[in-house]
Design a protein around this motif. Structure first.
Motif, mmCIF file in Angstrom:
data_model
loop_
_atom_site.group_PDB
_atom_site.id
_atom_site.type_symbol
_atom_site.label_atom_id
_atom_site.label_comp_id
_atom_site.label_asym_id
_atom_site.label_seq_id
_atom_site.Cartn_x
_atom_site.Cartn_y
_atom_site.Cartn_z
ATOM 1 N N LYS A 233 4.792 6.805 8.708
ATOM 2 C CA LYS A 233 4.184 6.433 7.428
ATOM 3 C C LYS A 233 3.021 5.865 7.491
ATOM 4 N N VAL A 234 2.007 6.923 7.210
ATOM 5 C CA VAL A 234 0.760 6.593 7.062
ATOM 6 C C VAL A 234 -0.018 6.130 5.661
ATOM 7 N N ASN A 235 -0.786 5.208 5.682
ATOM 8 C CA ASN A 235 -1.375 4.761 4.260
ATOM 9 C C ASN A 235 -2.013 5.847 3.820
ATOM 10 N N ASN A 236 -1.965 5.708 2.363
ATOM 11 C CA ASN A 236 -2.529 6.835 1.523
ATOM 12 C C ASN A 236 -4.064 7.138 1.510
ATOM 13 N N GLN A 237 -4.769 5.852 1.957
ATOM 14 C CA GLN A 237 -6.106 5.779 1.880
ATOM 15 C C GLN A 237 -6.686 6.706 3.199
ATOM 16 N N TYR A 238 -5.873 7.341 4.192
ATOM 17 C CA TYR A 238 -6.320 7.580 5.302
ATOM 18 C C TYR A 238 -5.622 9.229 5.296
ATOM 19 N N LYS A 239 -6.658 10.254 5.389
ATOM 20 C CA LYS A 239 -6.175 11.674 5.404
ATOM 21 C C LYS A 239 -6.778 12.175 6.730
ATOM 22 N N PHE A 240 -5.622 12.918 7.345
ATOM 23 C CA PHE A 240 -5.771 13.690 8.650
ATOM 24 C C PHE A 240 -5.970 15.079 8.340
ATOM 25 N N SER A 241 -6.680 15.748 9.063
ATOM 26 C CA SER A 241 -6.854 17.386 9.131
ATOM 27 C C SER A 241 -5.813 17.978 9.859
ATOM 28 N N THR A 242 -5.351 19.204 9.397
ATOM 29 C CA THR A 242 -4.233 20.040 9.974
ATOM 30 C C THR A 242 -4.185 20.087 11.547
ATOM 31 N N ASP A 243 -5.524 19.918 12.276
ATOM 32 C CA ASP A 243 -5.586 19.965 13.494
ATOM 33 C C ASP A 243 -5.510 18.596 14.340
ATOM 34 N N VAL A 244 -5.041 17.451 13.704
ATOM 35 C CA VAL A 244 -4.857 16.387 14.193
ATOM 36 C C VAL A 244 -4.113 16.269 15.444
ATOM 37 N N SER A 245 -4.472 15.595 16.381
ATOM 38 C CA SER A 245 -3.453 15.203 17.610
ATOM 39 C C SER A 245 -2.890 13.909 17.646
ATOM 40 N N ALA A 246 -1.627 14.134 18.211
ATOM 41 C CA ALA A 246 -0.735 12.636 18.195
ATOM 42 C C ALA A 246 -0.537 12.440 19.466
ATOM 43 N N GLN A 247 -0.698 11.192 20.147
ATOM 44 C CA GLN A 247 -0.209 11.026 21.393
ATOM 45 C C GLN A 247 0.414 9.517 21.600
ATOM 46 N N ASP B 200 -10.690 20.515 11.530
ATOM 47 C CA ASP B 200 -10.377 21.333 10.442
ATOM 48 C C ASP B 200 -10.842 20.702 8.980
ATOM 49 N N GLU B 201 -11.398 21.265 7.992
ATOM 50 C CA GLU B 201 -11.508 20.765 6.793
ATOM 51 C C GLU B 201 -10.311 20.556 5.970
ATOM 52 N N ALA B 202 -9.070 21.469 6.018
ATOM 53 C CA ALA B 202 -7.858 21.271 5.270
ATOM 54 C C ALA B 202 -7.267 20.106 5.915
ATOM 55 N N MET B 203 -6.733 19.315 5.034
ATOM 56 C CA MET B 203 -5.964 18.097 5.223
ATOM 57 C C MET B 203 -4.523 18.268 5.259
ATOM 58 N N LEU B 204 -3.731 17.603 5.980
ATOM 59 C CA LEU B 204 -2.234 17.509 5.993
ATOM 60 C C LEU B 204 -1.600 16.888 4.624
ATOM 61 N N ASN B 205 -0.692 17.341 4.319
ATOM 62 C CA ASN B 205 0.101 16.785 2.969
ATOM 63 C C ASN B 205 1.237 16.200 3.269
ATOM 64 N N ALA B 206 1.859 15.345 2.488
ATOM 65 C CA ALA B 206 3.215 14.559 2.861
ATOM 66 C C ALA B 206 4.143 15.687 3.029
ATOM 67 N N GLY B 207 4.760 15.410 4.358
ATOM 68 C CA GLY B 207 5.746 15.970 4.702
ATOM 69 C C GLY B 207 5.579 16.923 5.800
ATOM 70 N N ASP B 208 4.171 17.040 5.898
ATOM 71 C CA ASP B 208 3.999 18.232 7.012
ATOM 72 C C ASP B 208 4.238 17.613 8.418
ATOM 73 N N THR B 209 4.002 18.408 9.278
ATOM 74 C CA THR B 209 4.295 18.387 10.831
ATOM 75 C C THR B 209 2.909 18.443 11.544
ATOM 76 N N ASN C 1 0.896 -1.258 -0.014
ATOM 77 C CA ASN C 1 -0.183 -0.084 -0.072
ATOM 78 C C ASN C 1 0.788 1.243 -0.133
ATOM 79 N N PRO C 2 0.591 2.218 -0.873
ATOM 80 C CA PRO C 2 1.450 3.381 -0.997
ATOM 81 C C PRO C 2 1.311 4.310 0.360
ATOM 82 N N THR C 3 2.071 4.763 0.906
ATOM 83 C CA THR C 3 2.136 5.736 2.161
ATOM 84 C C THR C 3 2.754 7.167 1.725
ATOM 85 N N TYR C 4 2.401 7.969 2.843
ATOM 86 C CA TYR C 4 2.975 9.293 2.762
ATOM 87 C C TYR C 4 3.658 9.611 4.249
ATOM 88 N N ALA C 5 4.348 10.369 4.243
ATOM 89 C CA ALA C 5 5.355 10.781 5.410
ATOM 90 C C ALA C 5 4.677 11.989 6.197
#
Length: 166
Positions: A86-100, A119-128, A38-42
């Motif tokens: 490395k997140v599977n391409n089929q899963y998109k997360f908003s810019t205000d996603v939180s990581a624990q 947020d409606e805006a999504m993170l792109n590959a390479g975002d933090t 499966n393709p992934t993005y960072a």
């Protein structure tokens, strides 16, 4: 003749058993966690303390594995752990996603849990990912508990006054 046939089948059985153990050990060790092919993005996230998080640890959302930790490095400027996800391409997360950094059970494996934001805006590959919570280290929790228990000792101010002789 019967002895040779029996030895052949015992050999086949032993080889199949060894192959099964090899496959089982690969799966238990983490394999690719279902992301094979499966393709992934960072994505990147910075934590002040990662506890026992390791490369290839799962990334989960609502209990579902959506990716794996690719690498962990120390940022020499901020002295924070920089984790590459490395997140599977089929899963998109908003810019205000939180990581624990979470733990499976009391002493289980650590993983990264992602909580989707609004947020409606999504993170792109390479975002933090900016909203992060560090790992709760068991040793630190025990030290805090012991320190709090030690601070609750009763003082000797309530001791009975000595009798005064005249």
């Amino acid at each position: 003749m019967k002895k040779n046939v029996l030895e052949f089948w015992v050999g086949v059985f032993v080889l199949l058993g060894m192959a099964a153990l090899g496959v089982l050990s690969f799966r238990v060790a983490g394999g690719n966690g279902g992301l094979t092919g499966n393709p992934t993005y960072a994505l990147y996230a910075e934590f002040s303390d990662i506890g026992g998080l390791k490369a290839n640890a799962p990334i989960r959302t609502a209990g579902v594995v959506v990716g794996r930790v690719e690498s962990i490095t120390l940022d020499p400027e901020t002295y924070q752990a920089k984790v590459t996800l490395k997140v599977n391409n089929q899963y998109k997360f908003s810019t205000d996603v939180s990581a624990q950094i979470l733990t499976s059970g009391l002493l289980g494996e650590q993983y990264i849990g992602l909580t989707q934001g609004a947020d409606e805006a999504m993170l792109n590959a390479g975002d933090t990912i900016t909203e992060t919570s560090s790992a709760m280290v068991l040793e630190n929790l025990i030290n805090q508990f012991v320190a709090n228990m030690g601070g609750e000792k009763k003082s000797d101010d309530t001791a009975k006054p000595e009798a005064v002789s005249q």
